[in-house]
Motif scaffolding. Structure first.
Motif, short mmCIF file in Angstrom:
data_model
loop_
_atom_site.label_atom_id
_atom_site.label_comp_id
_atom_site.label_asym_id
_atom_site.label_seq_id
_atom_site.Cartn_x
_atom_site.Cartn_y
_atom_site.Cartn_z
N LYS A 63 5.46 -8.34 -5.17
CA LYS A 63 6.80 -7.97 -5.63
C LYS A 63 7.73 -9.18 -5.72
CE LYS A 63 8.79 -4.39 -5.80
NZ LYS A 63 9.31 -3.61 -6.94
N GLU A 64 7.37 -10.31 -5.09
CA GLU A 64 8.32 -11.45 -5.02
C GLU A 64 8.68 -12.04 -6.38
OE1 GLU A 64 6.74 -14.17 -2.18
OE2 GLU A 64 7.15 -12.88 -0.46
N PRO A 65 7.84 -12.36 -7.33
CA PRO A 65 6.38 -12.20 -7.35
C PRO A 65 5.69 -13.51 -6.98
CG PRO A 65 7.18 -12.64 -9.56
CD PRO A 65 8.40 -12.69 -8.66
N ASN A 66 4.53 -13.39 -6.33
CA ASN A 66 3.74 -14.55 -5.94
C ASN A 66 2.27 -14.17 -6.03
OD1 ASN A 66 2.61 -16.83 -4.83
ND2 ASN A 66 4.06 -16.96 -3.12
N LEU A 67 1.74 -14.23 -7.24
CA LEU A 67 0.38 -13.76 -7.51
C LEU A 67 -0.65 -14.61 -6.77
CD1 LEU A 67 -1.51 -11.85 -9.03
CD2 LEU A 67 -1.42 -13.43 -10.98
N GLY A 68 -0.45 -15.94 -6.72
CA GLY A 68 -1.41 -16.81 -6.07
C GLY A 68 -1.58 -16.51 -4.59
N THR A 69 -0.45 -16.44 -3.86
CA THR A 69 -0.52 -16.16 -2.43
C THR A 69 -1.01 -14.75 -2.15
OG1 THR A 69 1.30 -17.71 -2.02
CG2 THR A 69 0.83 -16.10 -0.30
N ALA A 70 -0.63 -13.79 -3.00
CA ALA A 70 -1.12 -12.41 -2.84
C ALA A 70 -2.63 -12.35 -2.99
CB ALA A 70 -0.45 -11.49 -3.85
N THR A 71 -3.16 -13.09 -3.95
CA THR A 71 -4.61 -13.11 -4.16
C THR A 71 -5.32 -13.73 -2.97
OG1 THR A 71 -4.29 -13.28 -6.55
CG2 THR A 71 -6.45 -13.89 -5.70
N ILE A 72 -4.79 -14.85 -2.47
CA ILE A 72 -5.40 -15.50 -1.30
C ILE A 72 -5.34 -14.58 -0.08
CG2 ILE A 72 -5.14 -17.40 0.34
CD1 ILE A 72 -4.33 -19.18 -1.97
N THR A 73 -4.21 -13.88 0.11
CA THR A 73 -4.08 -12.95 1.23
C THR A 73 -5.13 -11.85 1.15
OG1 THR A 73 -1.69 -13.39 1.31
CG2 THR A 73 -2.49 -11.43 2.45
N ALA A 74 -5.34 -11.31 -0.05
CA ALA A 74 -6.35 -10.27 -0.24
C ALA A 74 -7.75 -10.82 0.04
CB ALA A 74 -6.26 -9.72 -1.66
N MET A 75 -8.03 -12.05 -0.39
CA MET A 75 -9.35 -12.64 -0.16
C MET A 75 -9.59 -12.91 1.32
SD MET A 75 -10.12 -15.18 -3.39
CE MET A 75 -8.74 -16.28 -3.08
N ILE A 76 -8.54 -13.31 2.05
CA ILE A 76 -8.67 -13.50 3.49
C ILE A 76 -9.03 -12.18 4.16
CG2 ILE A 76 -7.38 -14.00 5.60
CD1 ILE A 76 -5.82 -16.08 3.97
#
Length: 380
Positions: free
Chosen positions: A163-176
């Motif tokens: 929602k921030e939006p921050n697609l890169g960090t969201a993707t890394i968070t999901a992968m973690i």
């Protein structure tokens, strides 16, 4: 059945200092030295404005990391879920009153200090998932209902970061989150069920992206279509990397960086300076150093006798690896540009502090690798 309770944490300062993995600390210092060198070049052959701040931030972060390394890992485990809830609150505050920069609302402005809760959330998620899974038996791991709370613990912050939006960090968070699920013993076919719809949902997700996010994907596919606009950064990055050749143009001799053809050279595209000035050999040496740090984290995980420490060490090593992979792949044009820094090399305070806190927790896992949590995976 062995139902051992947690033993009370003890504190032997000198013993714990001797237990710290000082070789690993040396590797981190070497990487920070690489960052200082690259940022010195990015500053036009001057320690200001980037290199000096980088060194001071690393020194501060190293003190924090060593201090965290002395804290008993069982105390850290007790703080896992409070940390997760606190980071969720901070992510909510970002959406309501966060600082807006470059089209995104990702920071909390605390009197001159900009805090990025999404970076902190990755560490909190690692601790929370490790806390949830460390006592789970194989039978409970096979129960889908048991996986709902950790799945929500992953999806809630991912959604807030998007929602921030921050697609890169969201993707890394999901992968973690996915990496910890896999390491905890979740069956592979459950991952397949989750990943199977992604190709079908990709067009729908693409249509809901922000304009600049769609531009990044379009630029990744066809960078030549807008060479002076959206495709400029990645084209200049490729030119810089290619111009380095085998041995590089020499320290402070890079043309793309020093003639200011390369934007964001001190942050997202710092690796291009290394490739341009030190060539393929220098870039490969830095990648080797990064790989040693990742493998060192994996080794700490393997040597830990308790499941909580194993999962935490694995999560922190994966977090560092995803940082490195996304940044280097991005500057090489392998994936779309995502605004992810190269840890301990790129200029920036929030990411540096978060990474060093993570390494501090990793040090705590190593120092307390033999402590007993009362893991009961085999007898439930």
């Amino acid at each position: 059945m062995d139902r051992r309770l947690w033993r009370e944490p003890s504190f032997d300062l000198m013993g714990k200092i001797l237990q710290i993995n000082w070789i690993y600390v040396l590797l981190l210092c070497c990487l920070a030295g690489v960052g200082y060198t690259a940022l010195y070049s990015a500053g036009g052959g001057s320690a200001e404005p980037y290199a000096t701040r980088h060194a001071l931030r690393f020194a501060f972060g190293l003190v924090i990391a060593l201090a965290i390394g002395l804290v008993d890992i069982r105390i850290i485990a007790k703080l896992a879920w409070p940390a997760w809830f606190g980071c969720v609150v901070l992510l909510g505050l970002v959406l309501r009153m966060g600082h807006v920069g470059k089209g995104a609302q990702r920071w909390l402005d605390l009197g001159g200090l900009q805090l990025q809760p999404s970076e902190m959330m990755k560490l909190a998620l690692i601790l929370a998932l490790a806390s949830w899974f460390h006592r789970a038996s194989w039978e409970r791991m096979g129960n889908p209902l048991f996986l709902i709370p950790p799945a929500l613990a992953t999806l809630v912050p991912v959604g807030l970061i998007l929602k921030e939006p921050n697609l890169g960090t969201a993707t890394i968070t999901a992968m973690i989150g996915g990496a910890i699920f896999f390491a905890a013993g979740v069956r592979w076919w459950k991952f397949a069920l989750v990943l199977l719809p992604i190709p079908l949902l990709a067009p729908i997700a693409y249509s809901h992206l922000h304009d600049y996010q769609r531009a990044r994907i379009d630029t990744f596919l066809h960078p030549e279509s807008d060479p002076l606009g959206a495709g400029y950064n990645i084209i200049q990055s490729k030119i810089a990397l290619g111009s380095g050749g085998m041995w590089g143009q020499g320290f402070l001799q890079g043309t793309q960086a020093h003639l200011d053809f390369l934007p964001e050279k001190q942050t997202d595209f710092i690796f291009t300076i290394i490739g341009e000035e030190f060539g393929f050999v220098g870039a490969l040496a830095v990648i080797g150093l990064l790989a040693l740090i990742v493998l060192g984290g994996m080794l700490i995980a393997l040597r830990c006798r308790n499941q909580f420490g194993r999962l935490v060490a694995l999560g922190i090593a994966c977090n560092f690896f995803f940082y490195v992979f996304v940044n280097i792949a991005m500057v090489m044009g392998v994936i779309p540009v995502g605004g992810v820094p190269l840890p301990l090399v790129s200029h920036g305070g929030s990411a540096m502090l978060t990474v060093m806190v993570g390494f501090g927790i990793l040090m705590s896992v190593h120092v307390h690798r033999d402590v007993e949590f009362g893991d009961t995976r085999d007898d439930r």
